[in-house]
Design a protein around this motif. Sequence first.
Motif, PDB file in Angstrom:
ATOM      1  N   GLN A 117       0.213 -10.029   5.383  1.00 25.72           N
ATOM      2  CA  GLN A 117      -1.121 -10.500   5.878  1.00 25.72           C
ATOM      3  C   GLN A 117      -1.378 -11.901   6.499  1.00 25.72           C
ATOM      4  OE1 GLN A 117      -3.875  -8.314   3.206  1.00 25.72           O
ATOM      5  NE2 GLN A 117      -4.028  -6.665   4.776  1.00 25.72           N
ATOM      6  N   GLU A 172      -5.573  -0.875  15.728  1.00 24.14           N
ATOM      7  CA  GLU A 172      -6.137  -1.946  15.188  1.00 24.14           C
ATOM      8  C   GLU A 172      -4.958  -2.917  14.690  1.00 24.14           C
ATOM      9  OE1 GLU A 172      -8.294  -1.400  11.535  1.00 24.14           O
ATOM     10  OE2 GLU A 172      -7.546  -3.329  10.743  1.00 24.14           O
ATOM     11  N   LEU A 173      -5.358  -4.096  15.243  1.00 14.06           N
ATOM     12  CA  LEU A 173      -4.491  -5.474  14.906  1.00 14.06           C
ATOM     13  C   LEU A 173      -4.956  -6.137  13.649  1.00 14.06           C
ATOM     14  CD1 LEU A 173      -3.313  -7.236  18.154  1.00 14.06           C
ATOM     15  CD2 LEU A 173      -2.041  -6.047  16.590  1.00 14.06           C
ATOM     16  N   GLU A 176       1.200   3.947   1.427  1.00 17.73           N
ATOM     17  CA  GLU A 176       0.726   4.759   2.365  1.00 17.73           C
ATOM     18  C   GLU A 176       1.166   6.244   2.200  1.00 17.73           C
ATOM     19  OE1 GLU A 176      -1.351   3.920   4.872  1.00 17.73           O
ATOM     20  OE2 GLU A 176      -1.359   1.594   4.956  1.00 17.73           O
ATOM     21  N   ARG A 210       0.759  -1.282   0.122  1.00 19.06           N
ATOM     22  CA  ARG A 210       0.194   0.140  -0.029  1.00 19.06           C
ATOM     23  C   ARG A 210       0.991   1.203   0.100  1.00 19.06           C
ATOM     24  NH1 ARG A 210      -4.763  -1.987   4.265  1.00 19.06           N
ATOM     25  NH2 ARG A 210      -5.138  -3.721   3.224  1.00 19.06           N
ATOM     26  N   PHE A 261       4.320  -5.178   3.428  1.00 21.85           N
ATOM     27  CA  PHE A 261       3.869  -5.677   4.561  1.00 21.85           C
ATOM     28  C   PHE A 261       3.294  -7.160   4.463  1.00 21.85           C
ATOM     29  CE2 PHE A 261      -0.610  -4.951   4.840  1.00 21.85           C
ATOM     30  CZ  PHE A 261      -0.739  -3.801   3.997  1.00 21.85           C
ATOM     31  N   PHE A 321       4.407  -0.884  12.292  1.00 17.99           N
ATOM     32  CA  PHE A 321       2.796  -0.695  12.392  1.00 17.99           C
ATOM     33  C   PHE A 321       2.230  -0.316  11.096  1.00 17.99           C
ATOM     34  CE2 PHE A 321      -1.193   1.325  13.147  1.00 17.99           C
ATOM     35  CZ  PHE A 321      -1.814   0.509  13.844  1.00 17.99           C
ATOM     36  N   ARG A 322       2.658   0.741  10.571  1.00 16.79           N
ATOM     37  CA  ARG A 322       2.295   0.974   9.363  1.00 16.79           C
ATOM     38  C   ARG A 322       3.451   1.274   8.224  1.00 16.79           C
ATOM     39  NH1 ARG A 322      -2.319   2.393   8.055  1.00 16.79           N
ATOM     40  NH2 ARG A 322      -2.959   2.927  10.343  1.00 16.79           N
ATOM     41  N   CYS A 323       3.249  -0.067   7.387  1.00 21.01           N
ATOM     42  CA  CYS A 323       4.348  -0.200   6.294  1.00 21.01           C
ATOM     43  C   CYS A 323       3.782  -0.091   5.072  1.00 21.01           C
ATOM     44  CB  CYS A 323       5.068  -1.273   6.246  1.00 21.01           C
ATOM     45  SG  CYS A 323       5.297  -2.030   8.067  1.00 21.01           S
ATOM     46  N   GLY A 365      -1.976  -8.205  10.370  1.00 17.91           N
ATOM     47  CA  GLY A 365      -0.761  -7.740   9.606  1.00 17.91           C
ATOM     48  C   GLY A 365       0.405  -8.733  10.637  1.00 17.91           C
ATOM     49  N   ARG A 421       2.464  -6.430  12.552  1.00 16.81           N
ATOM     50  CA  ARG A 421       1.956  -5.890  13.786  1.00 16.81           C
ATOM     51  C   ARG A 421       1.748  -6.753  15.005  1.00 16.81           C
ATOM     52  NH1 ARG A 421      -3.147  -1.759  11.707  1.00 16.81           N
ATOM     53  NH2 ARG A 421      -1.870  -0.805  10.423  1.00 16.81           N
ATOM     54  N   SER A 427      -8.127 -10.684   9.521  1.00 18.32           N
ATOM     55  CA  SER A 427      -7.271 -10.295   8.709  1.00 18.32           C
ATOM     56  C   SER A 427      -6.274  -9.548   9.720  1.00 18.32           C
ATOM     57  CB  SER A 427      -7.766  -9.349   7.727  1.00 18.32           C
ATOM     58  OG  SER A 427      -6.597  -8.720   7.075  1.00 18.32           O
TER      59      SER A 427
HETATM   60  P1  ATP Z   1      -5.455   0.698   9.037  1.00 18.24           P
HETATM   61  O1  ATP Z   1      -7.024   1.474   9.381  1.00 18.24           O
HETATM   62  O2  ATP Z   1      -4.821   0.814  10.248  1.00 18.24           O
HETATM   63  O3  ATP Z   1      -4.878   1.405   7.781  1.00 18.24           O
HETATM   64  P2  ATP Z   1      -6.799  -1.003   7.544  1.00 18.24           P
HETATM   65  O4  ATP Z   1      -8.179  -1.017   8.267  1.00 18.24           O
HETATM   66  O5  ATP Z   1      -6.666  -0.564   6.437  1.00 18.24           O
HETATM   67  O6  ATP Z   1      -5.612  -0.487   8.532  1.00 18.24           O
HETATM   68  P3  ATP Z   1      -7.091  -3.612   6.505  1.00 18.24           P
HETATM   69  O7  ATP Z   1      -7.595  -3.334   4.970  1.00 18.24           O
HETATM   70  O8  ATP Z   1      -8.234  -4.136   7.343  1.00 18.24           O
HETATM   71  O9  ATP Z   1      -6.605  -2.767   7.424  1.00 18.24           O
HETATM   72  O10 ATP Z   1      -6.040  -4.768   6.470  1.00 18.24           O
HETATM   73  C1  ATP Z   1      -6.106  -5.693   7.614  1.00 18.24           C
HETATM   74  C2  ATP Z   1      -4.783  -5.861   8.349  1.00 18.24           C
HETATM   75  O11 ATP Z   1      -3.607  -5.861   7.885  1.00 18.24           O
HETATM   76  C3  ATP Z   1      -4.948  -4.647   9.604  1.00 18.24           C
HETATM   77  O12 ATP Z   1      -5.686  -5.128  10.467  1.00 18.24           O
HETATM   78  C4  ATP Z   1      -3.325  -4.536   9.988  1.00 18.24           C
HETATM   79  O13 ATP Z   1      -3.180  -5.468  10.966  1.00 18.24           O
HETATM   80  C5  ATP Z   1      -2.592  -5.083   8.607  1.00 18.24           C
HETATM   81  N1  ATP Z   1      -2.212  -3.797   7.850  1.00 18.24           N
HETATM   82  C6  ATP Z   1      -3.119  -3.010   7.155  1.00 18.24           C
HETATM   83  N2  ATP Z   1      -2.301  -2.040   6.549  1.00 18.24           N
HETATM   84  C7  ATP Z   1      -0.998  -2.145   7.167  1.00 18.24           C
HETATM   85  C8  ATP Z   1       0.063  -1.475   6.832  1.00 18.24           C
HETATM   86  N3  ATP Z   1       0.243  -0.378   6.267  1.00 18.24           N
HETATM   87  N4  ATP Z   1       1.518  -1.908   7.626  1.00 18.24           N
HETATM   88  C9  ATP Z   1       1.119  -2.805   8.416  1.00 18.24           C
HETATM   89  N5  ATP Z   1       0.071  -3.912   8.483  1.00 18.24           N
HETATM   90  C10 ATP Z   1      -0.983  -3.366   7.868  1.00 18.24           C
END
Ligand code: ATP
Length: 514
Positions: free
Chosen positions: A222, A330-331, A207, A205, A220, A215-217, A375, A378, A373
Amino acid sequence: MVTKTEKTPISIDEMAAFCRKRGFVYPSSELYGSLAGIFDYGPLGVELKNNIKKEWWKTHVQQKEEIVGIDGAIISHQKLWEASGHLSGFSDVILECKKCKEKVRGDVFIEDQLKISTEGLDVKEINKITKENKLKCLKCGNDFKEASDFNLMFPVHLGANKDKTSIAYLRGETAQLIFANFKKVVENSRLKLPFGIAQIGKAFRNEIAPRNFLFRCREFEQMEIEYFIRPDEKCPFINEVLNHKIRIYSTEMQKHNKEDKEMTIKQALNKKIIKNEWHGYWLAHEHKWFINLGATSENFRIRQHTKEELSHYSSDCWDLEYKFPFGFKELQGIADRSDYDLKQHIKHSNQDLSLFDEKTGKKLIPHVVAEPSLGVSRAFLVFMFDAYDYDAKRDNVVLKLHPKLSPLKVAIFPLVKNKPPLVKNAREVYDSLKEEFNCLYDETGSIGKRYARQDEIGTPFNITIDFDSLKKKDVTIRNRDTTKQIRIKIKDLKEVIKQLLEGENLSKFGKYIN
Ligand code: ATP
């Protein structure tokens, strides 16, 4: 066997520094200035990450009769992401400074500045709040341009021609590969509803503001399940979790600014806080997975999504959250996605993805009632934070990872390195144990230093070959968390270590000698 004590809290930056120093995680491309949100895992990190994935796969696929796995490709067809809605709607709101062009993620920026919840806000709302509160660029103090949507998907070109038709995408989530392969997997595995299809793999993604270390990469992994049921089908597993206790933070509690409250799944279902038994089951199942691997139960809570956060196709959604140093975050999301995704793929591919239900004798499109789902990175942070403990008495860090997750299971030391019989003996022990466990042989430094090195990287057991070992054909074995030691015959070592790694107590196998 993990002994918990009062912990010294550390920040996310301190954790990043520890991981880098000890060979768990490095910033990627660091030689050339690094890339934000992209990380490499070092010698210990790759072991811990693999162990997390192995444990997840074991619990969620191999030990669940009705769940099978796939491993989809990372690059996929543009039409797949058109069908899933990612190309039009998978975006975050961006705020760009009029003067210095600094870009920030709108919701995160507002949450940080105003300390309000921004879950589910759209472009219009972000614009309004930014203007009403006169929020300015933190870098140069100037105004932002109008907020806009920023798509998070990474396009790539396949082949030599670079035109519109050669565009494919790095997958933004693993889930869509499950939907795209749905019909073949069901037929090949002869799955009967209810069933799940699982996958572990990379997601990408773009980001806007990657931060908080792992935490936010931008790249990553899943670990994900799509769980399919007949609409309105009851959860046959609910009894397994009814007495499970968890901190619950419902929409009502959030609306009235109340604290979350610990209750059993049964209480939450009876009070209609959790409305769907399937959600109760999966939320508890996922929480249990963490605590069975040594995480601290009280550091988790489940939070219900507010109306504004829910997708149009989702009737209810809960997040399993963990108390990170930067707050509860969120995990893992447990969402009800109904038949939305399969219907989208039926519409866009013109293929029949419905199933014949033997129970009713009719065709149906199953509903996804939950999409656990998680990460990987995380989960990695959760286990590291819960394990990290500065021991003042030992004056070093003791990483109290569950033995199943520890990168190394056993370290083997000759008491001193200048006595050939001790070295020979220790090498023989190492050679025999390495066939079954991830081990390390170390002869450098004092024995105390060698223990400390292993404590810091989470090795649960240390074996020393001393002078008595030569006569008695035994060794000392030391527990990382208690520092207690016993003597064990070399011939029994493999079996004893196996049981210790499963959580058996050291004292079961001999008297403490310290
Ligand atoms: P967030 O609100 O934190 O951006 P999200 O709701 O977009 O997350 P989902 O699309 O539901 O996340 O993705 C499922 C899981 O994948 C998340 O709960 C998280 O554990 C993991 N995840 C999502 N985006 C990332 C990221 N950028 N880096 C690391 N892990 C991620």
